[in-house]
Design a protein around this motif. Structure first.
Motif, PDB file in Angstrom:
ATOM      1  N   MET A   1       0.837  -1.191   0.000  1.00  0.00           N
ATOM      2  CA  MET A   1       0.000   0.000   0.000  1.00  0.00           C
ATOM      3  C   MET A   1       0.877   1.247   0.000  1.00  0.00           C
ATOM      4  O   MET A   1       1.937   1.274   0.593  1.00  0.00           O
ATOM      5  CB  MET A   1      -0.912  -0.016   1.233  1.00  0.00           C
ATOM      6  N   THR A   2       0.412   2.283  -0.637  1.00  0.00           N
ATOM      7  CA  THR A   2       1.111   3.558  -0.701  1.00  0.00           C
ATOM      8  C   THR A   2       1.093   4.235   0.667  1.00  0.00           C
ATOM      9  O   THR A   2       0.112   4.153   1.402  1.00  0.00           O
ATOM     10  CB  THR A   2       0.423   4.478  -1.733  1.00  0.00           C
ATOM     11  N   GLU A   3       2.159   4.935   0.981  1.00  0.00           N
ATOM     12  CA  GLU A   3       2.220   5.684   2.234  1.00  0.00           C
ATOM     13  C   GLU A   3       1.145   6.771   2.239  1.00  0.00           C
ATOM     14  O   GLU A   3       0.897   7.424   1.235  1.00  0.00           O
ATOM     15  CB  GLU A   3       3.603   6.316   2.374  1.00  0.00           C
ATOM     16  N   TRP A   4       0.507   6.965   3.395  1.00  0.00           N
ATOM     17  CA  TRP A   4      -0.541   7.978   3.541  1.00  0.00           C
ATOM     18  C   TRP A   4       0.046   9.369   3.322  1.00  0.00           C
ATOM     19  O   TRP A   4       1.071   9.713   3.888  1.00  0.00           O
ATOM     20  CB  TRP A   4      -1.155   7.876   4.934  1.00  0.00           C
ATOM     21  N   ARG A   5      -0.616  10.143   2.477  1.00  0.00           N
ATOM     22  CA  ARG A   5      -0.163  11.484   2.161  1.00  0.00           C
ATOM     23  C   ARG A   5      -1.375  12.371   1.911  1.00  0.00           C
ATOM     24  O   ARG A   5      -2.362  11.939   1.337  1.00  0.00           O
ATOM     25  CB  ARG A   5       0.727  11.423   0.910  1.00  0.00           C
ATOM     26  N   THR A   6      -1.283  13.618   2.367  1.00  0.00           N
ATOM     27  CA  THR A   6      -2.352  14.594   2.153  1.00  0.00           C
ATOM     28  C   THR A   6      -1.739  15.904   1.673  1.00  0.00           C
ATOM     29  O   THR A   6      -0.533  16.125   1.836  1.00  0.00           O
ATOM     30  CB  THR A   6      -3.134  14.891   3.448  1.00  0.00           C
ATOM     31  N   LEU A   7      -2.562  16.757   1.110  1.00  0.00           N
ATOM     32  CA  LEU A   7      -2.100  18.110   0.849  1.00  0.00           C
ATOM     33  C   LEU A   7      -1.881  18.798   2.194  1.00  0.00           C
ATOM     34  O   LEU A   7      -2.603  18.537   3.159  1.00  0.00           O
ATOM     35  CB  LEU A   7      -3.128  18.904   0.041  1.00  0.00           C
ATOM     36  N   THR A   8      -0.901  19.680   2.250  1.00  0.00           N
ATOM     37  CA  THR A   8      -0.670  20.474   3.452  1.00  0.00           C
ATOM     38  C   THR A   8      -1.736  21.564   3.537  1.00  0.00           C
ATOM     39  O   THR A   8      -2.472  21.806   2.564  1.00  0.00           O
ATOM     40  CB  THR A   8       0.721  21.129   3.416  1.00  0.00           C
ATOM     41  N   ASP A   9      -1.792  22.248   4.671  1.00  0.00           N
ATOM     42  CA  ASP A   9      -2.745  23.349   4.819  1.00  0.00           C
ATOM     43  C   ASP A   9      -2.555  24.391   3.718  1.00  0.00           C
ATOM     44  O   ASP A   9      -3.525  24.838   3.100  1.00  0.00           O
ATOM     45  CB  ASP A   9      -2.588  24.027   6.187  1.00  0.00           C
ATOM     46  N   SER A  10      -1.321  24.777   3.464  1.00  0.00           N
ATOM     47  CA  SER A  10      -1.090  25.801   2.439  1.00  0.00           C
ATOM     48  C   SER A  10      -1.429  25.284   1.042  1.00  0.00           C
ATOM     49  O   SER A  10      -1.945  26.044   0.210  1.00  0.00           O
ATOM     50  CB  SER A  10       0.348  26.327   2.501  1.00  0.00           C
ATOM     51  N   GLU A  11      -1.187  24.007   0.786  1.00  0.00           N
ATOM     52  CA  GLU A  11      -1.514  23.444  -0.530  1.00  0.00           C
ATOM     53  C   GLU A  11      -3.024  23.368  -0.747  1.00  0.00           C
ATOM     54  O   GLU A  11      -3.509  23.686  -1.843  1.00  0.00           O
ATOM     55  CB  GLU A  11      -0.890  22.056  -0.686  1.00  0.00           C
ATOM     56  N   GLY A  82      -6.631   3.051   2.786  1.00  0.00           N
ATOM     57  CA  GLY A  82      -6.642   1.616   3.052  1.00  0.00           C
ATOM     58  C   GLY A  82      -7.886   1.233   3.829  1.00  0.00           C
ATOM     59  O   GLY A  82      -8.654   2.077   4.288  1.00  0.00           O
ATOM     60  N   ASN A  83      -8.085  -0.040   3.979  1.00  0.00           N
ATOM     61  CA  ASN A  83      -9.314  -0.545   4.591  1.00  0.00           C
ATOM     62  C   ASN A  83      -9.522  -0.111   6.030  1.00  0.00           C
ATOM     63  O   ASN A  83     -10.648  -0.042   6.499  1.00  0.00           O
ATOM     64  CB  ASN A  83      -9.343  -2.069   4.509  1.00  0.00           C
ATOM     65  N   ASP A  84      -8.463   0.163   6.754  1.00  0.00           N
ATOM     66  CA  ASP A  84      -8.586   0.543   8.159  1.00  0.00           C
ATOM     67  C   ASP A  84      -8.280   2.032   8.366  1.00  0.00           C
ATOM     68  O   ASP A  84      -7.950   2.447   9.465  1.00  0.00           O
ATOM     69  CB  ASP A  84      -7.662  -0.307   9.021  1.00  0.00           C
ATOM     70  N   GLY A  85      -8.441   2.835   7.334  1.00  0.00           N
ATOM     71  CA  GLY A  85      -7.981   4.212   7.385  1.00  0.00           C
ATOM     72  C   GLY A  85      -9.014   5.287   7.612  1.00  0.00           C
ATOM     73  O   GLY A  85      -8.738   6.460   7.377  1.00  0.00           O
ATOM     74  N   TRP A  86     -10.233   4.939   8.077  1.00  0.00           N
ATOM     75  CA  TRP A  86     -11.258   5.963   8.258  1.00  0.00           C
ATOM     76  C   TRP A  86     -10.794   7.063   9.201  1.00  0.00           C
ATOM     77  O   TRP A  86     -11.088   8.234   8.985  1.00  0.00           O
ATOM     78  CB  TRP A  86     -12.574   5.343   8.723  1.00  0.00           C
ATOM     79  N   ALA A  87     -10.040   6.720  10.250  1.00  0.00           N
ATOM     80  CA  ALA A  87      -9.538   7.739  11.184  1.00  0.00           C
ATOM     81  C   ALA A  87      -8.614   8.718  10.459  1.00  0.00           C
ATOM     82  O   ALA A  87      -8.662   9.926  10.712  1.00  0.00           O
ATOM     83  CB  ALA A  87      -8.810   7.089  12.359  1.00  0.00           C
ATOM     84  N   ARG A  88      -7.796   8.219   9.546  1.00  0.00           N
ATOM     85  CA  ARG A  88      -6.926   9.099   8.753  1.00  0.00           C
ATOM     86  C   ARG A  88      -7.753  10.045   7.903  1.00  0.00           C
ATOM     87  O   ARG A  88      -7.454  11.241   7.792  1.00  0.00           O
ATOM     88  CB  ARG A  88      -6.009   8.282   7.854  1.00  0.00           C
ATOM     89  N   VAL A  89      -8.788   9.509   7.262  1.00  0.00           N
ATOM     90  CA  VAL A  89      -9.652  10.319   6.400  1.00  0.00           C
ATOM     91  C   VAL A  89     -10.334  11.411   7.223  1.00  0.00           C
ATOM     92  O   VAL A  89     -10.337  12.583   6.831  1.00  0.00           O
ATOM     93  CB  VAL A  89     -10.696   9.438   5.671  1.00  0.00           C
ATOM     94  N   THR A  90     -10.921  11.047   8.359  1.00  0.00           N
ATOM     95  CA  THR A  90     -11.632  12.047   9.154  1.00  0.00           C
ATOM     96  C   THR A  90     -10.674  13.080   9.745  1.00  0.00           C
ATOM     97  O   THR A  90     -11.026  14.257   9.835  1.00  0.00           O
ATOM     98  CB  THR A  90     -12.492  11.400  10.255  1.00  0.00           C
ATOM     99  N   ASP A  91      -9.469  12.664  10.124  1.00  0.00           N
ATOM    100  CA  ASP A  91      -8.482  13.632  10.623  1.00  0.00           C
ATOM    101  C   ASP A  91      -8.081  14.617   9.523  1.00  0.00           C
ATOM    102  O   ASP A  91      -7.993  15.826   9.763  1.00  0.00           O
ATOM    103  CB  ASP A  91      -7.238  12.920  11.160  1.00  0.00           C
ATOM    104  N   ALA A 131     -15.463  13.954   2.763  1.00  0.00           N
ATOM    105  CA  ALA A 131     -14.783  12.762   3.264  1.00  0.00           C
ATOM    106  C   ALA A 131     -15.472  11.549   2.656  1.00  0.00           C
ATOM    107  O   ALA A 131     -16.671  11.356   2.834  1.00  0.00           O
ATOM    108  CB  ALA A 131     -14.857  12.710   4.785  1.00  0.00           C
ATOM    109  N   LEU A 132     -14.715  10.759   1.923  1.00  0.00           N
ATOM    110  CA  LEU A 132     -15.219   9.534   1.315  1.00  0.00           C
ATOM    111  C   LEU A 132     -14.628   8.344   2.069  1.00  0.00           C
ATOM    112  O   LEU A 132     -13.767   8.522   2.931  1.00  0.00           O
ATOM    113  CB  LEU A 132     -14.862   9.512  -0.172  1.00  0.00           C
ATOM    114  N   PRO A 133     -15.054   7.120   1.784  1.00  0.00           N
ATOM    115  CA  PRO A 133     -14.581   5.985   2.583  1.00  0.00           C
ATOM    116  C   PRO A 133     -13.064   5.847   2.699  1.00  0.00           C
ATOM    117  O   PRO A 133     -12.562   5.505   3.766  1.00  0.00           O
ATOM    118  CB  PRO A 133     -15.167   4.775   1.864  1.00  0.00           C
ATOM    119  N   LEU A 134     -12.327   6.153   1.621  1.00  0.00           N
ATOM    120  CA  LEU A 134     -10.877   5.923   1.632  1.00  0.00           C
ATOM    121  C   LEU A 134     -10.044   7.158   1.354  1.00  0.00           C
ATOM    122  O   LEU A 134      -8.816   7.075   1.316  1.00  0.00           O
ATOM    123  CB  LEU A 134     -10.513   4.833   0.609  1.00  0.00           C
ATOM    124  N   SER A 135     -10.680   8.311   1.129  1.00  0.00           N
ATOM    125  CA  SER A 135      -9.920   9.514   0.778  1.00  0.00           C
ATOM    126  C   SER A 135     -10.778  10.759   0.979  1.00  0.00           C
ATOM    127  O   SER A 135     -11.962  10.668   1.279  1.00  0.00           O
ATOM    128  CB  SER A 135      -9.447   9.444  -0.680  1.00  0.00           C
TER     129      SER A 135
END
Length: 161
Positions: A1-11, A82-91, A131-135
């Motif tokens: 699985m790919t490492e979790w990554r998000t846009l930064t606040d400024s991005e 990923g399948n267990d990543g809802w907390a990441r998505v909501t954060d 917020a969608l199930p995985l992203s």
């Protein structure tokens, strides 16, 4: 699985600001130039949609049509959790909501639910963070297209479709 990554606040603020100020024809013929102007990579064009890579993988962005006219530009702003990543998505959703509220202003709508969304309506378009199930996605809708989509969603929830 790919490492979790998000846009930064400024991005996320920069992207939202660019989308909100976008002056575009809302025709699929002009989509390739729009995609290039944002620094994205065109993946493929179909009769009713265009898919592109926003930096989060193939088809991480798209332009969709309703009734034959483009109605939404959708940009995935995280990798897949990923399948267990809802907390990441909501954060990520909460952090992006805070950043956008600070930069764009108070949302015009907060829609709770299984997949929450925040909206900032303008005269012609609405910026929508969802917020969608995985992203997490940041979308720019035409107001007409969003109203049509909301009507379809409401009809589906009522079991009319």
């Amino acid at each position: 699985m790919t490492e979790w990554r998000t846009l930064t606040d400024s991005e996320i603020v920069e992207l939202a600001t660019r989308l909100r100020s976008l002056e575009w024809s809302w025709t699929l013929a002009d989509a390739p130039k729009l995609i290039t102007d944002f620094g994205w990579t065109l993946n493929h064009t179909l009769s009713e949609s265009v898919k592109f890579d926003t930096g989060f993988g193939r088809s991480s962005g798209g332009i969709s049509s309703l009734g034959g006219r483009p109605a939404r530009i959708s940009v995935r702003v995280t990798t897949y959790a990923g399948n267990d990543g809802w907390a990441r998505v909501t954060d990520a959703f909460a952090a992006m909501t805070a950043a956008l509220t600070g930069a764009v202003g108070t949302p015009t709508a907060r829609i709770p639910g299984k997949y929450p969304e925040i909206r900032w309506a303008g005269a012609q378009t609405t910026l929508l963070l969802k917020a969608l199930p995985l992203s997490v996605h940041l979308d720019l809708w035409t107001n007409e297209g969003l109203a049509d989509n909301d009507e379809i969603s409401e009809s589906q929830e009522q079991g009319l479709f």
